[in-house]
Design a protein around this motif. Structure first.
Motif, PDB file in Angstrom:
ATOM      1  N   VAL A  55       0.868  -1.178   0.000  1.00 54.79           N
ATOM      2  CA  VAL A  55       0.000   0.000   0.000  1.00 54.79           C
ATOM      3  C   VAL A  55       0.907   1.231   0.000  1.00 54.79           C
ATOM      4  CG1 VAL A  55      -1.793   1.264   1.236  1.00 54.79           C
ATOM      5  CG2 VAL A  55      -1.770  -1.245   1.296  1.00 54.79           C
ATOM      6  N   VAL A  56       0.811   2.014  -1.060  1.00 56.53           N
ATOM      7  CA  VAL A  56       1.648   3.200  -1.226  1.00 56.53           C
ATOM      8  C   VAL A  56       0.784   4.438  -1.055  1.00 56.53           C
ATOM      9  CG1 VAL A  56       3.157   4.465  -2.813  1.00 56.53           C
ATOM     10  CG2 VAL A  56       3.174   1.961  -2.819  1.00 56.53           C
ATOM     11  N   GLY A  57       1.261   5.367  -0.242  1.00 61.31           N
ATOM     12  CA  GLY A  57       0.531   6.606  -0.028  1.00 61.31           C
ATOM     13  C   GLY A  57       0.497   7.465  -1.270  1.00 61.31           C
ATOM     14  N   LEU A  58      -0.684   7.976  -1.577  1.00 57.23           N
ATOM     15  CA  LEU A  58      -0.882   8.880  -2.712  1.00 57.23           C
ATOM     16  C   LEU A  58      -1.234  10.252  -2.141  1.00 57.23           C
ATOM     17  CD1 LEU A  58      -1.049   9.199  -5.811  1.00 57.23           C
ATOM     18  CD2 LEU A  58      -3.501   8.700  -5.598  1.00 57.23           C
ATOM     19  N   PRO A  59      -0.269  11.177  -2.147  1.00 55.10           N
ATOM     20  CA  PRO A  59      -0.522  12.493  -1.548  1.00 55.10           C
ATOM     21  C   PRO A  59      -1.361  13.377  -2.459  1.00 55.10           C
ATOM     22  CG  PRO A  59       1.722  12.369  -2.375  1.00 55.10           C
ATOM     23  CD  PRO A  59       1.094  11.031  -2.627  1.00 55.10           C
ATOM     24  N   ALA A  69       3.614  15.807  -6.109  1.00 48.92           N
ATOM     25  CA  ALA A  69       3.940  14.747  -5.152  1.00 48.92           C
ATOM     26  C   ALA A  69       3.188  13.456  -5.491  1.00 48.92           C
ATOM     27  CB  ALA A  69       3.618  15.193  -3.725  1.00 48.92           C
ATOM     28  N   ALA A  70       1.946  13.573  -5.915  1.00 49.85           N
ATOM     29  CA  ALA A  70       1.168  12.394  -6.314  1.00 49.85           C
ATOM     30  C   ALA A  70       1.755  11.771  -7.572  1.00 49.85           C
ATOM     31  CB  ALA A  70      -0.296  12.759  -6.529  1.00 49.85           C
ATOM     32  N   GLN A  71       2.176  12.609  -8.502  1.00 50.33           N
ATOM     33  CA  GLN A  71       2.802  12.101  -9.721  1.00 50.33           C
ATOM     34  C   GLN A  71       4.092  11.361  -9.377  1.00 50.33           C
ATOM     35  OE1 GLN A  71       3.164  15.678 -12.049  1.00 50.33           O
ATOM     36  NE2 GLN A  71       1.028  15.622 -12.716  1.00 50.33           N
ATOM     37  N   ALA A  72       4.846  11.883  -8.415  1.00 50.72           N
ATOM     38  CA  ALA A  72       6.087  11.233  -7.986  1.00 50.72           C
ATOM     39  C   ALA A  72       5.783   9.870  -7.339  1.00 50.72           C
ATOM     40  CB  ALA A  72       6.856  12.127  -7.018  1.00 50.72           C
ATOM     41  N   ALA A  73       4.713   9.793  -6.547  1.00 52.60           N
ATOM     42  CA  ALA A  73       4.330   8.521  -5.926  1.00 52.60           C
ATOM     43  C   ALA A  73       3.929   7.506  -6.996  1.00 52.60           C
ATOM     44  CB  ALA A  73       3.194   8.733  -4.931  1.00 52.60           C
ATOM     45  N   ARG A  74       3.178   7.955  -7.985  1.00 55.39           N
ATOM     46  CA  ARG A  74       2.787   7.052  -9.083  1.00 55.39           C
ATOM     47  C   ARG A  74       4.020   6.565  -9.863  1.00 55.39           C
ATOM     48  NH1 ARG A  74      -2.509   6.478 -10.057  1.00 55.39           N
ATOM     49  NH2 ARG A  74      -3.961   7.973  -9.154  1.00 55.39           N
ATOM     50  N   THR A  95      -1.389  -1.137  -4.140  1.00 52.12           N
ATOM     51  CA  THR A  95      -2.545  -0.254  -4.037  1.00 52.12           C
ATOM     52  C   THR A  95      -2.080   1.148  -3.684  1.00 52.12           C
ATOM     53  OG1 THR A  95      -3.884  -2.097  -3.250  1.00 52.12           O
ATOM     54  CG2 THR A  95      -4.714   0.105  -2.789  1.00 52.12           C
ATOM     55  N   LEU A  96      -2.650   2.145  -4.333  1.00 51.02           N
ATOM     56  CA  LEU A  96      -2.411   3.538  -3.962  1.00 51.02           C
ATOM     57  C   LEU A  96      -3.518   3.960  -3.004  1.00 51.02           C
ATOM     58  CD1 LEU A  96      -1.428   4.828  -7.478  1.00 51.02           C
ATOM     59  CD2 LEU A  96       0.008   5.006  -5.449  1.00 51.02           C
ATOM     60  N   ALA A  97      -3.142   4.518  -1.864  1.00 45.01           N
ATOM     61  CA  ALA A  97      -4.115   4.918  -0.846  1.00 45.01           C
ATOM     62  C   ALA A  97      -3.943   6.400  -0.517  1.00 45.01           C
ATOM     63  CB  ALA A  97      -3.928   4.075   0.412  1.00 45.01           C
ATOM     64  N   ASP A  98      -5.048   7.098  -0.406  1.00 40.49           N
ATOM     65  CA  ASP A  98      -5.042   8.520  -0.059  1.00 40.49           C
ATOM     66  C   ASP A  98      -4.276   8.726   1.244  1.00 40.49           C
ATOM     67  OD1 ASP A  98      -5.566  11.189   0.426  1.00 40.49           O
ATOM     68  OD2 ASP A  98      -7.717  11.015   0.081  1.00 40.49           O
TER      69      ASP A  98
END
Length: 149
Positions: A55-59, A69-74, A95-98
Motif C-alpha cells: 500500500v503506497v501513499g498517494l498524496p 507529489a502524487a505524480q512522484a508517488a505514481r 494499491t495507492l491509498a489517499d
C-alpha cells in the motif's frame, strides 16, 4: 502488508501483522533515484516478510487533486513494479491509498511524545507509513467486500 510513504529524500516503510489488523514501523530507506537501491531493498523486505500486498501513499491536495507529489508517488510505483518484475515477482498487488495529512499527523504525534529535531526526521517517514497502512487496514475491515478505501 507493507505500507510505503514515498518522500523526495526518504521512503518510510511500515508492516502489518499477519492478520492485517495493526501496522507498525519497520524502516526508513534513503531514496536513490540513480541506482534504485531503495527499490532493491524494498524487494528484499517483500521477500523476507512474505508480503502479500503493498500500500503506497498517494498524496493528494486537501481539495482531492493530484499534484507533483502524487505524480512522484505514481512514478515510484511504476519503478517498484519494474524492479519486482526483474525479481520475478509479478503478481504482488500494489494499491495507492489517499494519504492526505499523514505526515502532518505523524509529526504532531511524535512532537506530542517528545520526539523532536533530528530524531524526528529519522522516524517521521516510518510514522507516516504506519498512518497510511493503518488507515487502509481499518478501511478494509470496515468494508470487507471492498478491495480497500
Amino acid at each position: 502488508m507493507l505500507g510505503i510513504d514515498v518522500g523526495a529524500v526518504r521512503v518510510g516503510i511500515a508492516l502489518s501483522d499477519p492478520a492485517g489488523a495493526l501496522a507498525t514501523p519497520l524502516v526508513t530507506l534513503d531514496r536513490d533515484e540513480t541506482t534504485w537501491s531503495d527499490l532493491d531493498q524494498l524487494v528484499e523486505l517483500v521477500t523476507e516478510h512474505e508480503v502479500v500486498e503493498v500500500v503506497v501513499g498517494l498524496p493528494r491536495t486537501l481539495a482531492g487533486r493530484e499534484g507533483p507529489a502524487a505524480q512522484a508517488a505514481r512514478a515510484y510505483v511504476d519503478d517498484l513494479r519494474e524492479v519486482l518484475a526483474e525479481h520475478s515477482i509479478t503478481d504482488l498487488p500494489i494499491t495507492l491509498a489517499d494519504e492526505r495529512l499523514t505526515t502532518v499527523s505523524a509529526t504532531r504525534m511524535l512532537s506530542d511524545r517528545g520526539v523532536k529535531g533530528r530524531a524526528q526526521r529519522r522516524v517521521i517517514d516510518q510514522a507516516a507509513a504506519v498512518g497510511i497502512l493503518q488507515t487502509w487496514l481499518d478501511g478494509r475491515r470496515a468494508a470487507p467486500d471492498a478491495a480497500g478505501p
